[in-house]
Scaffold this active site. Sequence first.
Site, PDB file in Angstrom:
ATOM      1  CB  THR A  14      -0.963   0.044   1.205  1.00  0.00           C
ATOM      2  OG1 THR A  14      -1.721   1.261   1.145  1.00  0.00           O
ATOM      3  CG2 THR A  14      -0.240   0.001   2.541  1.00  0.00           C
ATOM      4  CG  ASN A  16      -3.414   5.515   2.783  1.00  0.00           C
ATOM      5  OD1 ASN A  16      -3.170   5.656   3.963  1.00  0.00           O
ATOM      6  ND2 ASN A  16      -4.428   6.099   2.180  1.00  0.00           N
ATOM      7  CD  GLU A  43      -5.584   1.579  -7.027  1.00  0.00           C
ATOM      8  OE1 GLU A  43      -6.230   2.547  -7.476  1.00  0.00           O
ATOM      9  OE2 GLU A  43      -5.181   1.500  -5.860  1.00  0.00           O
ATOM     10  CG  ASP A  72      -9.703  -0.274  -4.193  1.00  0.00           C
ATOM     11  OD1 ASP A  72      -8.762   0.496  -4.449  1.00  0.00           O
ATOM     12  OD2 ASP A  72     -10.870  -0.065  -4.595  1.00  0.00           O
ATOM     13  N   GLY A 151      -8.306  11.093   4.345  1.00  0.00           N
ATOM     14  CA  GLY A 151      -9.353  11.110   3.325  1.00  0.00           C
ATOM     15  C   GLY A 151     -10.654  11.721   3.832  1.00  0.00           C
ATOM     16  CE  LYS A 173     -10.869   4.906   9.424  1.00  0.00           C
ATOM     17  NZ  LYS A 173     -10.054   5.533   8.385  1.00  0.00           N
ATOM     18  CG  HIS A 178     -14.240   0.922   5.549  1.00  0.00           C
ATOM     19  ND1 HIS A 178     -14.134   1.889   6.532  1.00  0.00           N
ATOM     20  CD2 HIS A 178     -13.371   1.296   4.575  1.00  0.00           C
ATOM     21  CE1 HIS A 178     -13.259   2.799   6.153  1.00  0.00           C
ATOM     22  NE2 HIS A 178     -12.772   2.457   4.977  1.00  0.00           N
TER      23      HIS A 178
HETATM   24  P1  ITT Z   1      -3.408   2.246  -1.825  1.00  0.00           P
HETATM   25  O1  ITT Z   1      -1.969   2.475  -2.151  1.00  0.00           O
HETATM   26  O2  ITT Z   1      -3.564   1.208  -0.753  1.00  0.00           O
HETATM   27  O3  ITT Z   1      -4.277   1.932  -3.025  1.00  0.00           O
HETATM   28  P2  ITT Z   1      -4.984   4.723  -1.709  1.00  0.00           P
HETATM   29  O4  ITT Z   1      -4.921   5.885  -0.780  1.00  0.00           O
HETATM   30  O5  ITT Z   1      -4.782   4.961  -3.162  1.00  0.00           O
HETATM   31  O6  ITT Z   1      -3.963   3.614  -1.156  1.00  0.00           O
HETATM   32  P3  ITT Z   1      -7.793   3.734  -2.083  1.00  0.00           P
HETATM   33  O7  ITT Z   1      -7.744   3.924  -3.546  1.00  0.00           O
HETATM   34  O8  ITT Z   1      -8.317   2.447  -1.568  1.00  0.00           O
HETATM   35  O9  ITT Z   1      -6.344   3.968  -1.430  1.00  0.00           O
HETATM   36  O10 ITT Z   1      -8.615   4.843  -1.316  1.00  0.00           O
HETATM   37  C1  ITT Z   1      -9.345   5.728  -1.982  1.00  0.00           C
HETATM   38  C2  ITT Z   1      -9.517   7.009  -1.251  1.00  0.00           C
HETATM   39  O11 ITT Z   1     -10.684   6.884  -0.463  1.00  0.00           O
HETATM   40  C3  ITT Z   1      -8.416   7.444  -0.311  1.00  0.00           C
HETATM   41  O12 ITT Z   1      -7.423   8.184  -0.947  1.00  0.00           O
HETATM   42  C4  ITT Z   1      -9.215   8.306   0.681  1.00  0.00           C
HETATM   43  O13 ITT Z   1      -9.373   9.598   0.181  1.00  0.00           O
HETATM   44  C5  ITT Z   1     -10.548   7.593   0.711  1.00  0.00           C
HETATM   45  N1  ITT Z   1     -10.565   6.614   1.801  1.00  0.00           N
HETATM   46  C6  ITT Z   1     -10.200   5.307   1.767  1.00  0.00           C
HETATM   47  N2  ITT Z   1     -10.334   4.736   2.961  1.00  0.00           N
HETATM   48  C7  ITT Z   1     -10.781   5.704   3.786  1.00  0.00           C
HETATM   49  C8  ITT Z   1     -11.080   5.750   5.148  1.00  0.00           C
HETATM   50  O14 ITT Z   1     -10.910   4.696   5.933  1.00  0.00           O
HETATM   51  N3  ITT Z   1     -11.508   6.895   5.655  1.00  0.00           N
HETATM   52  C9  ITT Z   1     -11.661   7.991   4.884  1.00  0.00           C
HETATM   53  N4  ITT Z   1     -11.390   8.037   3.595  1.00  0.00           N
HETATM   54  C10 ITT Z   1     -10.935   6.905   3.039  1.00  0.00           C
END
Ligand code: ITT
Length: 194
Positions: A14, A16, A43, A72, A151, A173, A178
């Site tokens: 990841t 993130n 992706e 994801d 996010g 959290k 989720h």
């Molecule tokens: P990866 O490298 O793991 O893909 P990412 O940040 O690109 O990390 P996602 O595409 O799964 O991850 O997430 C999409 C977006 O949704 C993320 O950038 C946040 O803005 C929002 N998001 C995901 N999970 C969240 C959470 O638990 N709480 C709030 N916002 C979230």
Amino acid sequence: MNERRTERTISFATSNSHKFREVELALRRLGVGVKRLRGKGLEIQSDDTAEVARFASADAAKKYERPLIVEDTGLFIDALGGFPGPYASFVFRSVGSEAILRLLGGRGEEERRATFWSAVAYCEPQGVPRVFRGSIVGAIARRAAGRGGFGFDPIFIPAGDSLTLAQLSIDEKSRISHRAEAATKFGEWYVRHS
Ligand code: ITT
């Protein structure tokens, strides 16, 4: 739940760091340690986060030549026909939470209903991915609150709660999110099968 001794580990690809920490906390409760891989799998575009995670896990497992998980997430807002869904990342980066608040305007509680869906996919190199899902239902707040999380956390209030996810500690959290649900389902399976 009591924390158990870490007996097993899994790699998590990841970009993130918030996601990593949440999954690490959730899996630690099952005795599974997590090693971070900073890249992620390719992706694809799909309306289904499970499909995105499935494909990315197979790609990353080949690239890193080891069993691993990817995750994801999508945010689905009922009154907006499920927008931004799996495109949450792009929407957050381009227009942010404020745009979502503006789109919903003064709508009432019922019309602010939203769900985060998470998919954790496990894959071995050359293997077939296995997907575990989790969700949290709630409402889009009227205004952003809280400094924790990442996010859309400052604008999401879990059902039955009055605080946004950004007002919770990461430990809290990682018990209700989720992502925690999907990671825990994965962890329970992993403990039985490794
Ligand atoms: P990866 O490298 O793991 O893909 P990412 O940040 O690109 O990390 P996602 O595409 O799964 O991850 O997430 C999409 C977006 O949704 C993320 O950038 C946040 O803005 C929002 N998001 C995901 N999970 C969240 C959470 O638990 N709480 C709030 N916002 C979230």
